[in-house]
Design a protein around this motif. Sequence first.
Motif, short mmCIF file in Angstrom:
data_model
loop_
_atom_site.label_atom_id
_atom_site.label_comp_id
_atom_site.label_asym_id
_atom_site.label_seq_id
_atom_site.Cartn_x
_atom_site.Cartn_y
_atom_site.Cartn_z
N PRO A 1 0.82 -1.22 0.00
CA PRO A 1 0.00 0.00 0.00
C PRO A 1 0.85 1.26 0.00
N TYR A 2 2.12 1.14 0.45
CA TYR A 2 3.00 2.30 0.51
C TYR A 2 3.45 2.75 -0.88
N GLU A 3 3.17 1.91 -1.90
CA GLU A 3 3.55 2.30 -3.27
C GLU A 3 2.37 2.91 -4.01
N LYS A 4 1.20 2.94 -3.36
CA LYS A 4 0.00 3.37 -4.08
C LYS A 4 -0.37 4.81 -3.71
N ASP A 5 -0.96 5.49 -4.67
CA ASP A 5 -1.41 6.85 -4.38
C ASP A 5 -2.72 6.83 -3.62
N GLU A 6 -3.57 5.84 -3.95
CA GLU A 6 -4.88 5.79 -3.27
C GLU A 6 -4.70 5.37 -1.81
N LEU A 7 -5.61 5.86 -0.99
CA LEU A 7 -5.56 5.50 0.42
C LEU A 7 -6.17 4.10 0.58
N THR A 8 -5.33 3.16 0.95
CA THR A 8 -5.75 1.76 1.01
C THR A 8 -5.92 1.30 2.46
N GLY B 1 -3.17 3.11 4.73
CA GLY B 1 -2.40 4.20 4.18
C GLY B 1 -1.28 3.85 3.26
N ASN B 2 -0.72 4.92 2.77
CA ASN B 2 0.57 4.83 2.12
C ASN B 2 1.59 5.21 3.18
N ARG B 3 1.28 6.28 3.96
CA ARG B 3 2.00 6.48 5.23
C ARG B 3 1.35 5.45 6.16
N LEU B 4 2.07 4.45 6.58
CA LEU B 4 1.40 3.29 7.16
C LEU B 4 1.10 3.41 8.64
N LEU B 5 -0.13 3.06 8.98
CA LEU B 5 -0.55 2.96 10.37
C LEU B 5 -1.08 1.55 10.56
N ALA B 6 -0.86 0.97 11.73
CA ALA B 6 -1.35 -0.40 11.93
C ALA B 6 -1.87 -0.58 13.34
N CYS B 7 -2.86 -1.42 13.46
CA CYS B 7 -3.33 -1.81 14.79
C CYS B 7 -3.97 -3.18 14.68
N SER B 8 -4.29 -3.75 15.82
CA SER B 8 -5.08 -4.97 15.78
C SER B 8 -6.29 -4.73 16.66
N SER B 9 -7.31 -5.52 16.40
CA SER B 9 -8.54 -5.32 17.15
C SER B 9 -9.11 -6.69 17.53
N LEU C 1 -10.19 4.28 14.24
CA LEU C 1 -9.09 4.84 15.01
C LEU C 1 -7.90 5.17 14.09
N LEU C 2 -7.62 4.27 13.19
CA LEU C 2 -6.52 4.53 12.25
C LEU C 2 -6.88 5.70 11.35
N MET C 3 -8.16 5.77 10.94
CA MET C 3 -8.58 6.89 10.08
C MET C 3 -8.44 8.21 10.83
N ASP C 4 -8.77 8.22 12.12
CA ASP C 4 -8.58 9.43 12.93
C ASP C 4 -7.11 9.85 12.92
N HIS C 5 -6.25 8.88 13.19
CA HIS C 5 -4.83 9.20 13.25
C HIS C 5 -4.31 9.67 11.90
N TYR C 6 -4.90 9.14 10.85
CA TYR C 6 -4.46 9.51 9.50
C TYR C 6 -5.01 10.87 9.13
N GLY C 7 -6.17 11.22 9.77
CA GLY C 7 -6.82 12.48 9.46
C GLY C 7 -7.73 12.37 8.25
N THR C 8 -8.47 11.27 8.14
CA THR C 8 -9.38 11.10 7.01
C THR C 8 -10.71 10.51 7.47
N ASP C 9 -11.75 10.78 6.68
CA ASP C 9 -13.06 10.19 6.98
C ASP C 9 -13.42 9.13 5.95
N THR C 10 -12.62 9.02 4.91
CA THR C 10 -12.94 8.04 3.86
C THR C 10 -11.67 7.30 3.44
#
Length: 667
Positions: free
Chosen positions: A370-377, A391-399, A537-546
């Motif tokens: 995903p770090y090679e893609k422009d789209e937010l994955t 993301g492309n800037r990668l965030l990770a968690c487990s749930s 939670l990851l979307m919050d940290h990334y700063g996106t809603d979609t």
Amino acid sequence: MAVADYLVVFTPSGKRGRFATGTTVLDAARKLAVDLDSVCGGRGICGRCQVEVAEGQFPKHGIVSAAGHVTGWNGLEERYAALRGALKSGRRLGCQAEVLGDLVIDVPADSQVHRQVVRKGADSRVIALDPVVRLHYVEVAEPDMHDPASDFRRLAAALAREWQIADAYARLPVLATLQKALRAGGWKVTAAVRDGREVVAVWPGLVDRACGVAVDIGSTTIAAHLCDLVSGETLASAGVMNPQIRFGEDLMSRVSYVMLHPGGDREMTAAVREAVDGLIGAVAAQARVERDRIVEMTAVGNPIMHHLFLGLDPVELGGAPFALTVDSPLDTPAEELGLHLAPGARVHTLPLIAGHVGADCAGMILAEAPYEKDELTLLVDVGTNAEIVLGNRLLACSSPTGPAFEGAQISSGQRAAPGAIERLRIDQATLEPRYRIIGSELWSNEPGFEAAAAATGVTGICGSGIIEAVAEMFLAGIVTHDGVIDGGLAARSLRIIAEGRTYSYLIRDGAPRILVTQADIRAIQLAKAALYAGVRLLMDHYGTDTVERIVLAGAFGSHIDVKYAMVLGLIPDCPLDHVRSAGNAAGTGARIALLNAAARREIADVVRRIEKIETALEPRFQEHFVAAMALPHRSDPFPNLAAAVTLPVRPAGTASGERRRRRERGG
Ligand code: FES
């Protein structure tokens, strides 16, 4: 008189240089660092240096190239063709054909060391072959009373002389096979050399094929892929249940087993190693490959599986702060792990990301890049512990989704096996269901279904079936946004059955009776809310809603219908055609790491850059979790889904409506 020299241009690389009459095409390629393979070092026996001489005018290079601009067929080529079969028309052995004039030489893909391995699937990445182990045929000097150099010293000297391999070394299990191999081969042997230095196997004579195996150690199943390290081809794949299940169904119960039974970790380590070794034997037999030709293995697994496989105590992973023993990639000798491969084979384990986010997730990231893609994955591996990457800037968690998606904790739930309901539709007017079971293509309302189902029976509902059942119940109005089975419908349908103070939906009356109970819906809500809250939670940290693209990995991810996953609110809204199942992405990542040494460095580097979010420490997780209990969600909009599916009208239970109700209740 100066010797004539000629222009030699190699395609597809475009590399070019001038060479004297009599230079072999292989030597010219080597001087220009052209990617042309060789195992036998130019002796005309391996056939890996095959090239094609292009014919015609090449104005771009200002030359004419012709088959007659190299020497004619020689005895070694005749011998090779007699023993191994004729070369394809127009081909020559690059080590035998010598330059006699200007040339354009094509290096076909199968003669390139770093050829591209194309994976199936539209947006899969292409892997460039660059295995960590290479084969080198050598002729070793015979022992001499006047020169006391050991057999290994003379092997190392041959590797240095013929292949410029400096300071070769070997571990004891390899040395133990050396003398026999040298004598059996009449001092001609093939050495498998890892990372350009470590000799991991020595076989008599010429060996031009070596294999590797990529293993995904899941808590439920273990999968292995045997790959040809020369062609990159997958020769055989197989899977087996993880025998650790007898110590506990889920990960935490296995950690508890270790806590309660001294030595329990060793029992589980022995069980998983034995299963992996047996599975390697099975794929080797399937592909008719000797086990000692398997020179390298890669392995992925979640942190607990990873630790148990390596013989590391997993107890610390059972509770906060979830400290890993080690998180970096390791290259462990196979025999230390009880595996029977080539004597010096090593097992490369991919790096771990965090206490809950394992090497399987690293494999998934490597496979999907995903770090090679422009789209937010958004990447989601749905399991008992969902691993989520954004993301492309990668965030990770487990749930902690729990085992509900695998059919556990569901009254009629079962693992995906013949007889389990895997698809289900509900008629919105009559509330009557129809379904399909694993093992039959027929729907339950089609003629012949009962006869087809007789072999297995209709035994329960598997994970994908329960997702569809709950989603269809919601779309038919049987289940409300809050996840309550509407008892008012009992007057309309005999399928709505009162059970104490709650209601159930009857799918099939018989033995066994298959129902979706209120408690089942609750279990699915809890699991999906945990998953969604992690994503949010990851979307919050990334700063996106979609998000722009969603990839579902893992066995469960490849079976669920993405539309239903979204109706339930397992995943956020996204154009439905941008949601894809990646199958066993962790296993694919292990295969990539097996075939390409640079990919190992790449993922080790990427993993270090990942921002890890610990859901347990995030105050907003609970808030997201509560909001995600509703179907599909209390307040998040699902415009793409609404365009594809007619969703029940959302009640005034949005976040603001909720606040109003609380005020009215005086809360
Ligand atoms: S290099 Fe082996 S046949 Fe040419």
